[in-house]
Enzyme design. Structure first.
Site, PDB file in Angstrom:
ATOM      1  N   GLY A  95       0.826  -1.197   0.000  1.00 25.33           N
ATOM      2  CA  GLY A  95       0.000   0.000   0.000  1.00 25.33           C
ATOM      3  C   GLY A  95       0.856   1.241   0.000  1.00 25.33           C
ATOM      4  N   GLY A  97       0.427   5.814  -0.458  1.00 27.22           N
ATOM      5  CA  GLY A  97      -0.420   6.970  -0.679  1.00 27.22           C
ATOM      6  C   GLY A  97       0.390   8.225  -0.468  1.00 27.22           C
ATOM      7  N   GLY A  98      -0.319   9.343  -0.404  1.00 26.84           N
ATOM      8  CA  GLY A  98       0.355  10.613  -0.250  1.00 26.84           C
ATOM      9  C   GLY A  98       1.140  10.718   1.039  1.00 26.84           C
ATOM     10  N   MET A  99       0.817   9.914   2.032  1.00 28.44           N
ATOM     11  CA  MET A  99       1.484  10.037   3.318  1.00 28.44           C
ATOM     12  C   MET A  99       2.572   8.994   3.529  1.00 28.44           C
ATOM     13  SD  MET A  99      -0.093  12.624   4.183  1.00 28.44           S
ATOM     14  CE  MET A  99       0.755  12.820   5.731  1.00 28.44           C
ATOM     15  N   VAL A 102       3.719   1.268   2.601  1.00 28.74           N
ATOM     16  CA  VAL A 102       3.754   0.153   3.536  1.00 28.74           C
ATOM     17  C   VAL A 102       4.204  -1.088   2.781  1.00 28.74           C
ATOM     18  CG1 VAL A 102       2.434  -1.236   5.176  1.00 28.74           C
ATOM     19  CG2 VAL A 102       1.865   1.174   4.841  1.00 28.74           C
ATOM     20  N   LYS A 119       5.916   0.325   7.832  1.00 25.25           N
ATOM     21  CA  LYS A 119       5.506   1.610   7.278  1.00 25.25           C
ATOM     22  C   LYS A 119       6.712   2.545   7.211  1.00 25.25           C
ATOM     23  CE  LYS A 119       2.254   5.417   7.857  1.00 25.25           C
ATOM     24  NZ  LYS A 119       1.087   5.908   8.604  1.00 25.25           N
ATOM     25  N   ASP A 223      -8.411  10.893  10.437  1.00 21.03           N
ATOM     26  CA  ASP A 223      -8.458  10.432   9.037  1.00 21.03           C
ATOM     27  C   ASP A 223      -9.222   9.104   8.957  1.00 21.03           C
ATOM     28  OD1 ASP A 223      -8.003  10.701   6.341  1.00 21.03           O
ATOM     29  OD2 ASP A 223      -6.079   9.648   6.393  1.00 21.03           O
TER      30      ASP A 223
END
Length: 917
Positions: A95, A97-99, A102, A119, A223
């Site tokens: 996975g 994303g913008g943050m 993982v 992560k 979030d």
């Protein structure tokens, strides 16, 4: 390669998250095209970031995490499959994303073999904030220990070749997290499993439990969205990604971070939310609180129950512009949940809308209030209202009208008591407009009545949301002081009605606080008012109904204080009033349902009083009434099923096992024509418990193989239900009893190995329940007692000595319960008697014959009332004790009585063998 200005990152991050959450390439392209029209420069940046992501997906590595160009750094270290990070070996990206990203990894240092998720934070936030943000996430996860939150297992800094902007050269911080294998986002799981309304709410309760755990530790998630809430194939919820979470006590934690980092992180992370689930205060840059998470939870619940976003203005959400979405969050009041579902069209949507209308509409609307102060204060409050909805109790979010409270009370107490079904607790109509007169008596009356109207109306609405209903006591006492000095015979109907209504309310409040004497006093005064009204108008349906409600409350209060005789008298009076309603208007289904509920309540109370024959008669009358009304009121099916279950218990108490089996079969057959029965958790629970009770009945009849089949069927059904809601202790309790029944049957068949395995399978769940509530008789007396006696039976079957201490400790606990004034139900008495029988045998083996005799004498006395009422299982247990007490003639008499029945439980064979000796 396009250069990306780092200053634009706070605007890019949430948009990038939104795009990455879109699974289909077409949807992502359409959304990017919309952004291009509104914000060309941002759209170009996002396209560049998506292009880099596609390259990294193809290469199967992260270099450096997704946003390399954001910090204008030189090419940093690359993470690749097979690379070692601390004690772990990377396998593949799972996975990003913008943050951040993982990786799936496996521990390979030899200590143990397990897959984990590692992560790595992206470098998208400002330089010195990177390490601080990771430190913060680690601190937050270290505070959390909850079964529905993915655990942090480890943390460290990877030593890599090269450098990454914002970190020491070649050093990349990481967090090692619990890996959720095959987890699905909660919305997809609900659709894949085709969960019904209750199933979705029950699953959502696990989410709320996790968020409430965080709130209790002063942590905001900020979030919450489906992709951060995974559900395993077993139905276990796992909350993920506390990357932008906020510590409410930041002042304390700032000292653990580099100077200035905490405030900087708060500002940056506060903007790094997912707009689709953000609250109005988040998108406006306002202060965030636990109510901020509540808003996101409200959005998620709305989505799970309707399939639509609450601020969506069209079926195609992708067609809305960012500005429209922003306005929707900040300005537009969401459409009612039930209206959104109804608008989808079709019979299924209409039915769903009916189920959502009312309480769920109100609960979701409160969670989605624009002003944080008007929402639930935290996840625990939202969870409590949903628990109340599931239990058919009045919810806190809705000001209680009299009708509303009455209708809810019926469902809540379907097992034993029932208030009026389709009418109001209000005994009279509204006050109307009073004409001011100068007389002092009139002024006093007006003041008292105004106080009561204020108490039941505006004051209650203001106090209930803040949990201060206790203030109503003082107002009510002052107003009711006036009425206590008046002659009820001269009071107007309106005055008497208001008085009774206020007394009912104050009585309920007192009962909720455990003030039973005060509650009963209030109910008694209310009954005097409604009796006076009925005396004035004996043929008026409304007056009969009103007094029936007061009579019900009197019965309820008597039962609550343990006075079953007084409760029976009041429930009989309630039954007669319900019958009177039916006589006044025979064609009215509501009155037939009222009479059916009254008959059922009386029958259940009679079962508790060991009056099985009377209970059977009352429950038979109730069943017939439910059957008649079913065609006009299909919703009464559940009440009818409940009554049939109690009727089966009455048949069993009378030793008519065939009739009991027939009643259980009829209970299940009620739902044969329901197409959605397999997705309705309430119906599935009825089917599961019917299998369990049928297994019990077959065991009593000595039909061991069919009994085992039914009990195993019950276990399978209950396990499937438990998977839907792992935190449901009631379902777990039923599963434990079913597994213990399987063990009992195996032991009765002489299969020690299977019995041992069955007992081992239930051990952990039983211990879990016993730890949850030290005062719950169903667990501490019945569940614990069955487990102990079966363990003792297993020891005897294996030729091992009986363990005296566990049995005696259990019996000491029972004496403590009984010493506190608790009355054990017949089923619990039988369990205790079995423990006394075996404990006596163990004492004899250890040379304590006198103590054993005392236990067996206590057993005989304990069961005497049940034996008198011809409870066959109790008769067998008492006969076994009488043989041990050297009273063979009395035992023989009981054995001969049992021989003429269909009772063939293994205890019957044991008794026959002992008598032959």
């Amino acid at each position: 390669m396009r250069e990306i200005d780092k200053a634009r990152w706070p605007r890019l991050s949430p948009l990038l998250d939104e795009l990455l959450d879109l699974d289909e390439a077409g949807a992502r392209a359409a959304r990017l095209q919309q952004l291009q029209a509104a914000h060309p420069e941002l759209a170009e940046d996002l396209a560049e970031l998506l292009r880099r992501q596609a390259e990294q997906d193809a290469a199967d590595y992260l270099a450096p995490p997704l946003l390399q160009g954001l910090a204008a750094a030189e090419p940093g270290p690359r993470l690749a499959a097979g690379q070692s990070v601390g004690a772990y070996t990377l396998e593949r990206i799972i996975g990003q994303g913008g943050m951040g990203a993982v990786w799936l990894a496996r521990r390979t240092d030899g200590r143990y073999d397990a897959q984990v998720a590692i992560k790595f934070l992206s470098t998208g936030l400002a330089g010195r904030g990177d390490a601080g943000r990771f430190a913060r996430e680690g601190q937050i996860l270290a505070r959390l220990a909850h079964p529905h939150i993915a655990r942090m297992l480890d943390a460290g800094i990877a030593q890599l070749d090269g450098g990454i902007a914002g970190t020491s050269a070649g050093r990349l911080p990481y967090l090692v997290l619990e890996y959720i294998e095959d987890g699905q986002p909660i919305d997809r799981f609900c659709e894949a499993q085709q969960l019904d309304l209750r199933g979705r709410v029950q699953l959502f309760q696990s989410v709320l439990a996790a968020v409430a755990h965080a709130h209790n530790r002063l942590i905001l998630h900020r979030d919450l969205k489906p992709s951060n809430i995974l559900v395993t194939p077993r139905g276990e919820v796992k909350l993920l990604d506390f990357g932008i979470a906020k510590l409410l006590d930041e002042g304390e934690d700032e000292h653990a971070l580099p100077s200035g980092t905490a405030s900087e992180l708060t500002q940056q992370a506060g903007r790094a939310f997912t707009p689709r689930y953000a609250s109005p205060e988040q998108v406006q840059g306002g202060e965030v609180t636990t109510a901020t998470d509540v808003y996101a939870l409200g959005v998620l619940l709305y989505l799970l129950l309707s399939g639509r976003h609450p601020t969506s203005t069209s079926d195609n959400e992708a067609s809305t512009t960012p500005l429209e979405r922003m306005r929707g969050i900040v300005e537009v009041e969401p459409r009612k949940l039930s209206e959104t579902v109804r608008a989808q069209g079709g019979e299924r949507a209409k039915k769903s809308a009916r189920d959502l209308r009312g309480d769920l509409d109100t609960i979701v609307a409160k969670a989605l209030k624009k002003a944080p102060a008007e929402r639930y204060a935290n996840a625990a409050e939202l969870s409590e209202d949903l628990r109340r909805w599931l239990a058919h109790e009045p919810i806190a979010a809705r000001p209680d009208s009299a009708y509303y409270r009455t209708a809810k009370f019926v469902r809540r107490h379907r097992w034993g008591v029932a208030a009026g079904t389709f009418a109001s607790l209000a005994v009279a109509a509204g006050a109307g407009l009073a004409v001011w007169k100068a007389q002092e008596a009139h002024e006093q009356r007006m003041q008292a009545e105004s106080l009561i109207e204020f108490m039941l109306g505006d004051l209650r609405k203001k106090l209930e949301p803040v949990g201060r209903l206790d203030v109503l006591d003082a107002v009510g006492e002052k107003a009711l002081g006036y009425y206590s000095q008046q002659d009820a015979r001269s009071a107007s109907a309106d005055s008497l009605g208001r008085q009774a209504r206020a007394l009912h309310l104050l009585g309920e409040m007192a009962d909720a606080r455990g003030e039973l004497d005060r509650a009963e006093q209030m109910f008694k005064q209310a009954a005097q008012s409604t009796a006076e009204l009925l005396a004035r108008n004996p043929g008026e349906e409304a007056r009969v109904f009103e007094h029936a409600q007061s009579t019900y409350w009197m019965a309820y209060a008597a039962r609550r204080r343990g006075d079953l005789q007084a409760a029976a008298a009041q429930f009989e009076a309630y039954r007669q009033l319900a019958a009177r309603l039916t006589a006044l208007n025979p064609g009215k289904p509501e009155w037939q349902m009222e009479q059916a509920a009254a008959e059922s309540n009386l029958g259940i109370l009679q079962l508790e009083r060991n009056q099985a024959l009377e209970a059977q008669q009352a429950l038979t009358r109730s069943s017939e009434l439910w059957r008649q009304v079913l065609a006009q009121r299909p919703a009464a099916r559940l009440d009818y099923a409940s009554t049939l279950g109690w009727l089966a218990n009455a048949h069993q108490a009378l030793g008519d096992y065939k009739q009991a089996l027939a009643a259980q079969a009829a209970k299940v057959a009620l739902f044969d024509d329901q197409t959605n029965a397999s997705s309705n958790s309430e119906v599935r629970h009825i089917q599961a418990t019917a299998s369990f009770y049928s297994g019990q009945l077959l065991l009593l009849m000595g039909q061991l193989d069919p009994a085992l089949g039914k009990s195993l069927e019950a276990v399978v059904r209950l396990k499937a239900l438990q998977a839907l809601e792992p935190g449901n202790l009631e379902w777990l309790q039923h599963l434990c009893f079913a597994q213990l029944l399987v063990a009992e049957i195996h032991l009765a068949q002489g299969d020690a190995r299977a019995g041992r395995l069955a007992l081992a399978a239930v051990q952990a769940d039983t211990e879990h329940l016993l730890r949850q509530d030290a005062k719950r008789l169903a667990w501490q007396v019945k569940l614990k007692g069955i487990q102990l006696t079966l363990s003792a039976r297993l020891a005897l079957l294996e030729g091992k000595p009986l363990q005296t201490a566990p049995l005696l400790n259990y019996l000491d606990g029972v004496r403590t319960f009984e010493g506190g004034g608790k009355r054990l139900k017949p089923e619990n008495n039988r369990v205790v008697a079995e423990a006394q029988l075996l404990a006596g045998d163990a004492l004899v083996e250890s040379g304590q014959a006198v103590e054993a005799q005392t236990l067996w004498l206590n057993l005989v006395n304990r069961l005497q009332a049940q034996v008198t009422n011809r409870d066959q299982d109790a008769m067998a247990l008492q006969a076994l004790a009488l043989l041990r007490l050297d009273r063979p003639q009395e035992a023989l008499h009981l054995a001969e009585t049992l021989a003429a029945t269909t009772y063939r439980h293994p205890r019957h064979a044991e008794l026959a063998a002992l008598i032959k000796k």
